[in-house]
Motif scaffolding. Structure first.
Motif, PDB file in Angstrom:
ATOM      1  N   PRO A  45       0.845  -1.198   0.000  1.00 44.73           N
ATOM      2  CA  PRO A  45       0.000   0.000   0.000  1.00 44.73           C
ATOM      3  C   PRO A  45       0.884   1.253   0.000  1.00 44.73           C
ATOM      4  CG  PRO A  45      -0.584  -1.531   1.778  1.00 44.73           C
ATOM      5  CD  PRO A  45       0.750  -1.940   1.258  1.00 44.73           C
ATOM      6  N   ASP A  77      -3.415   4.434  -2.162  1.00 48.37           N
ATOM      7  CA  ASP A  77      -4.395   4.857  -1.157  1.00 48.37           C
ATOM      8  C   ASP A  77      -4.644   6.363  -1.278  1.00 48.37           C
ATOM      9  OD1 ASP A  77      -6.100   4.980   1.014  1.00 48.37           O
ATOM     10  OD2 ASP A  77      -4.477   4.989   2.497  1.00 48.37           O
ATOM     11  N   ASN A 103      -7.123   1.821  -4.095  1.00 50.87           N
ATOM     12  CA  ASN A 103      -7.684   1.277  -2.868  1.00 50.87           C
ATOM     13  C   ASN A 103      -9.205   1.360  -2.901  1.00 50.87           C
ATOM     14  OD1 ASN A 103      -8.009   0.321  -0.293  1.00 50.87           O
ATOM     15  ND2 ASN A 103      -7.281   2.149   0.749  1.00 50.87           N
ATOM     16  N   LYS A 111      -5.436   1.516   5.460  1.00 49.88           N
ATOM     17  CA  LYS A 111      -4.405   0.529   5.137  1.00 49.88           C
ATOM     18  C   LYS A 111      -4.985  -0.883   5.120  1.00 49.88           C
ATOM     19  CE  LYS A 111       0.283  -1.017   6.113  1.00 49.88           C
ATOM     20  NZ  LYS A 111       1.454  -0.966   7.029  1.00 49.88           N
ATOM     21  N   ASP A 131       5.954  -2.035   3.342  1.00 50.89           N
ATOM     22  CA  ASP A 131       5.613  -0.625   3.165  1.00 50.89           C
ATOM     23  C   ASP A 131       6.450   0.000   2.059  1.00 50.89           C
ATOM     24  OD1 ASP A 131       3.798  -0.796   5.271  1.00 50.89           O
ATOM     25  OD2 ASP A 131       5.317  -0.268   6.762  1.00 50.89           O
TER      26      ASP A 131
END
Length: 374
Positions: A45, A77, A103, A111, A131
């Protein structure tokens, strides 16, 4: 007051001593040469990570694992910078099997939604999350593959460390983070796991679906790693393992400012009140009580309400056991140089801990340009 000092100090000594013992109980995993066969879906993400995405793409390209055995799913995101354009730029051309998706927001936890969205798109059984601001080691997937072939794992927690220069602020964060890693490893060693880190976490897709993903904690913005671990331990305790492997250590970076660091600490602390694991709650209560005790007895001593010896006793006890645990952890993560800042960090830590806990109860925090209620 004397009895309180003794009881809290004893509980803290026993708790951290148990983590130290548990740390040594988890044997270091040294991957042996095996034919790679596990297929992985790496889910990353990202939100406003234009400056970091080229670095992680470079690390993904350098992975020693066969490229046809893994895919990479980047989940945007709602970035407000040029992250997606930058990502497309660095991925073209690329030997990697990559996908960039948006997302699908369904809950107050962006998340968790991003990971759920990525899993819905993934094509392989094993999912690994990390990450966008991380640096992945070359033999990262090789280590996971060897560990999976060696164990009956369905969920694997991997090691994470801060990669940074050794000035005081960075070293303070490194030591703080090492204490969390030490606790995570030690808790696995005494068979009471309750901590993990989404920067290096793997699990099977079938387990994720069986646990109904993040259902039950998707109202909490943070905790995609810890709450999923709680569910996995509750339902499949024998299939959840910590991979204590140097070749699998994922590097990430400390916060650039004290404000960012404290916001991060408040975010982490805000998850504690939602723990379903009794040992996690017990650990949090004992650690917070010990740090608050240090501040209270120091204040009483300065005002003459309490003899100075009642400050020295818990201080020396805490210093000794804390250093013992941090020392062995720093050796594993090759971060001994940061121990030079241990003493002053040790004196500051109670104030940071108590402040973060109080703010987590009564305040909100900022994360990735968004504000969340605790």
């Amino acid at each position: 007051m004397i009895v309180t000092v003794f009881i809290i100090s004893l509980l803290y000594l026993l708790l951290i001593g148990a983590f130290l013992w548990g740390f040594h109980k988890i044997r270091r995993f040294r991957p042996k040469a095996v034919n790679p066969k596990t297929t992985f879906s790496i889910i990353i993400p990202f939100r406003n990570e234009a400056g970091n995405l080229p670095r992680i793409v470079s690390a993904l390209r350098e992975l020693a694992y066969p490229k046809h055995l893994f895919e990479v799913i980047f989940v945007d995101d709602a970035s407000t910078d040029n992250s997606v354009d930058r990502l497309n730029e660095v991925l073209s051309p690329s030997p990697l099997d990559t996908t960039i998706i948006k997302n699908n927001r369904m809950t107050p936890a962006p998340k968790k939604d991003a990971i759920t969205t990525g899993i819905a798109t993934s094509k392989y059984e094993w999912v690994i999350t990390t990450d966008a601001d991380c640096v992945l080691p070359r033999y990262w997937l090789n280590s996971y593959d060897a560990f999976i072939q060696h164990t009956n794992s369905q969920c694997i927690v991997g090691p994470v460390r801060f990669y940074t220069k050794a000035n005081f602020f960075n070293s303070f964060q490194v030591l703080d983070f090492l204490s969390l890693q030490a606790t995570a490893i030690g808790a696995f060693g005494i068979r009471q796991p309750f901590l993990s880190n989404g920067a290096n976490l793997a699990y099977t897709k079938s387990l994720f679906h069986q646990l109904q993903g993040f259902e039950g904690n998707d109202h909490i913005a943070s905790g995609d790693d810890i709450f999923l671990l709680e569910k996995a331990v509750r339902t499949h305790p024998g299939a959840v393992h910590y991979m204590k492997c140097k070749a699998a250590i994922v590097n990430t970076f400390p916060e650039p400012t004290w404000r960012n660091y404290l916001q991060q600490r408040i975010r982490w602390a805000s998850k504690a009140k939602a723990y379903n694991n009794w040992f996690g709650k017990f650990t949090g209560a004992v650690v917070l009580s010990m740090n608050a005790l240090i501040i209270i007895v120091a204040g009483f001593s300065v005002t003459g309400l309490l003899s100075f010896e009642y400050v020295v006793f818990p201080l020396i006890l805490k210093l000794s056991i804390d250093f013992s645990l941090l020392y062995v952890t720093a050796l594993f993560f090759d971060q001994q140089r940061h121990l030079k800042q241990f003493l002053i960090s040790f004196l500051m830590y109670p104030f940071v801990t108590v402040y973060s806990a109080l703010m987590a109860l009564f305040s909100s925090y900022s994360w990735k340009g968004r504000t969340f209620k605790t």
